[in-house]
Design an enzyme around this catalytic site. Structure first.
Site, mmCIF file in Angstrom:
data_model
loop_
_atom_site.group_PDB
_atom_site.id
_atom_site.type_symbol
_atom_site.label_atom_id
_atom_site.label_comp_id
_atom_site.label_asym_id
_atom_site.label_seq_id
_atom_site.Cartn_x
_atom_site.Cartn_y
_atom_site.Cartn_z
ATOM 1 N N GLU A 65 0.811 -1.202 0.000
ATOM 2 C CA GLU A 65 0.000 0.000 0.000
ATOM 3 C C GLU A 65 0.853 1.265 0.000
ATOM 4 O O GLU A 65 1.974 1.266 0.537
ATOM 5 C CB GLU A 65 -0.893 0.037 1.251
ATOM 6 C CG GLU A 65 -1.808 -1.151 1.372
ATOM 7 C CD GLU A 65 -2.469 -1.270 2.725
ATOM 8 O OE1 GLU A 65 -3.541 -1.891 2.802
ATOM 9 O OE2 GLU A 65 -1.914 -0.747 3.720
ATOM 10 N N LYS A 78 3.531 7.064 3.058
ATOM 11 C CA LYS A 78 4.146 5.864 3.613
ATOM 12 C C LYS A 78 3.941 4.711 2.644
ATOM 13 O O LYS A 78 2.862 4.540 2.082
ATOM 14 C CB LYS A 78 3.530 5.508 4.966
ATOM 15 C CG LYS A 78 4.166 4.255 5.606
ATOM 16 C CD LYS A 78 3.630 3.998 6.997
ATOM 17 C CE LYS A 78 2.267 3.359 6.989
ATOM 18 N NZ LYS A 78 1.804 2.982 8.331
ATOM 19 N N THR A 93 5.678 -9.283 9.374
ATOM 20 C CA THR A 93 4.370 -9.188 8.724
ATOM 21 C C THR A 93 4.196 -7.829 8.057
ATOM 22 O O THR A 93 3.609 -7.711 6.984
ATOM 23 C CB THR A 93 3.249 -9.410 9.755
ATOM 24 O OG1 THR A 93 3.388 -10.720 10.306
ATOM 25 C CG2 THR A 93 1.876 -9.267 9.130
ATOM 26 N N ALA A 148 3.762 -8.369 17.188
ATOM 27 C CA ALA A 148 4.732 -7.272 17.184
ATOM 28 C C ALA A 148 4.182 -5.967 17.729
ATOM 29 O O ALA A 148 4.949 -5.092 18.157
ATOM 30 C CB ALA A 148 5.252 -7.049 15.761
ATOM 31 N N GLN A 149 2.869 -5.782 17.741
ATOM 32 C CA GLN A 149 2.274 -4.526 18.181
ATOM 33 C C GLN A 149 1.973 -4.483 19.685
ATOM 34 O O GLN A 149 1.784 -3.409 20.263
ATOM 35 C CB GLN A 149 0.980 -4.286 17.396
ATOM 36 C CG GLN A 149 0.184 -3.043 17.726
ATOM 37 C CD GLN A 149 0.869 -1.730 17.431
ATOM 38 O OE1 GLN A 149 0.584 -0.711 18.051
ATOM 39 N NE2 GLN A 149 1.805 -1.734 16.493
ATOM 40 N N GLY A 234 -6.836 -5.019 14.411
ATOM 41 C CA GLY A 234 -6.336 -6.090 13.550
ATOM 42 C C GLY A 234 -6.982 -6.120 12.175
ATOM 43 O O GLY A 234 -6.345 -6.449 11.182
ATOM 44 N N ASP A 236 -7.856 -4.689 8.912
ATOM 45 C CA ASP A 236 -7.354 -3.502 8.211
ATOM 46 C C ASP A 236 -7.296 -3.695 6.701
ATOM 47 O O ASP A 236 -6.564 -2.997 6.011
ATOM 48 C CB ASP A 236 -5.976 -3.110 8.741
ATOM 49 C CG ASP A 236 -4.958 -4.237 8.624
ATOM 50 O OD1 ASP A 236 -5.303 -5.295 8.073
ATOM 51 O OD2 ASP A 236 -3.818 -4.058 9.082
ATOM 52 N N SER A 301 -10.276 0.844 14.022
ATOM 53 C CA SER A 301 -9.057 1.474 13.509
ATOM 54 C C SER A 301 -8.459 0.655 12.370
ATOM 55 O O SER A 301 -8.210 -0.538 12.528
ATOM 56 C CB SER A 301 -8.035 1.600 14.641
ATOM 57 O OG SER A 301 -6.815 2.092 14.157
#
Length: 349
Positions: A65, A78, A93, A148-149, A234, A236, A301
């Protein structure tokens, strides 16, 4: 004429090593707190930003993206991927990098890694939303999905909301063990739980952060009582969710940018007229956030470009007076702007 790069050709570049140095220099909880405020400041001026859903290239393996925006003076974007299968191969990931540019000239002014920075800004955005939506006085959070988050989310909620207790669950117990190990000594009381149901007991904030690119039901309707805030981060991308749709029928749902969230978020399960509140309106005081103690609030989110813009400008400001960057020559900038070929020829002399 000089063959050396001009000042405008030399762009500050923040490598992974220097990003880590910067975070340790400032302190991670300070970074998360200040980044939360920076994102909130940009949400307060929401109308000045160009807004578009991210430009996504989907494949059976994942998604790549681009996330662009501009406030009219600075442009930012980004590059980011999401490849859940990478973990099995020992790969990240999510990886990312980002850039800021001067709108007046089009020249870049910052290039930086954003794998770490995305983790920081995602956690800071969660904390910003929870500051407006979570039950007052909340001190306990459930963290379902300990990849990882997880640590970033925990420390952001501690720094911004004063969370003191985290209840952890992951289908892979090694992920939970990793998170407990990394957060030991952080001042947070940690509980490794054996199920999602056990993790949410007594939690005022429930954060879901799982990676599988599929419709999933991490939380079912019967698991959610009144008075909680759900931080669903998660889901997204199209075809990827974490919550049973019946939860959404009981919750007041808050989103970043509805055209993007209706395609990628939990609300992709719902009818096109399912009511949502844009979070910037809550931040600005133009719409209510949490109204009462029994309300279920949901921050659906998916991540939006303005948050990345905020993170990039935060890093640019934080670099002042430090050596946590290197100058790299990535823009051809000849002394005579009409003589690009001449610059190339002189380089061989």
């Amino acid at each position: 004429m000089s063959a050396l790069p001009s000042e405008k050709a030399l762009i500050p570049f923040v490598s992974v090593e220097n990003m880590m140095r910067l975070v340790h220099h400032l302190g991670i909880e300070r970074v998360l707190f200040e980044l939360t405020d920076t994102i909130e400041d940009d949400f307060r001026r929401w109308e000045v930003f160009d807004k578009t859903s991210r430009i996504a290239s989907h494949s059976r393996d994942g998604v790549i993206e681009l996330m662009p925006t501009s406030d009219g003076e600075i442009y930012g974007f980004k590059y980011v991927n999401g490849h859940p299968k990478n973990m099995a191969a020992g790969l990240q990931t999510v990886t990312a990098f980002g850039l800021l540019a001067d709108v007046a000239t089009g020249y870049p002014v910052l290039l930086t890694e954003m794998t770490l920075l995305t983790a920081l800004r995602t956690a800071a955005t969660s904390a910003m939303a929870a500051r407006h939506l979570a039950p007052e006085g909340t001190r306990v959070m459930a963290m379902i999905g300990n990849g990882a988050q997880a640590e970033f989310q925990a420390l952001a909620m501690k720094a911004v909301l004063g969370i003191t207790e985290i209840r952890l669950y992951d289908i892979d117990s090694r992920a939970t063990e990793k998170t407990v190990r990394n957060l030991t000594g952080s001042g947070i009381v940690l509980h490794a739980c054996e199920s999602a149901e056990q993790a949410i007991e007594g939690a005022g904030i429930i954060t879901t952060c799982t990676a599988d690119k599929q419709y999933a039901t991490i939380l079912t309707d019967n698991m959610i009582g009144s008075g909680v805030h759900i931080n669903a981060i998660g889901g997204d991308c199209p075809g990827k969710t974490e919550l049973h749709r019946d939860i959404l029928l009981r919750a007041d749902t808050f989103v970043e940018y509805p055209p993007q969230t209706r395609i990628e978020g939990e609300i992709q399960q719902m009818a096109p007229d399912y009511p949502v509140t844009e979070l910037w309106k809550v931040v600005r005081g133009e719409a209510p956030g949490r109204r009462d103690a029994r309300q279920i609030t949901l921050f659906d989110s998916v991540g939006f470009a303005v948050e990345d813009f905020s993170a990039l400008r935060y890093v640019r400001a934080a670099l002042a007076g430090t050596d946590f960057f290197q100058q790299i020559d990535i823009i051809a900038d000849p002394d005579d702007p009409r003589d690009l070929f001449g610059m190339l020829q002189r380089a061989a002399a």
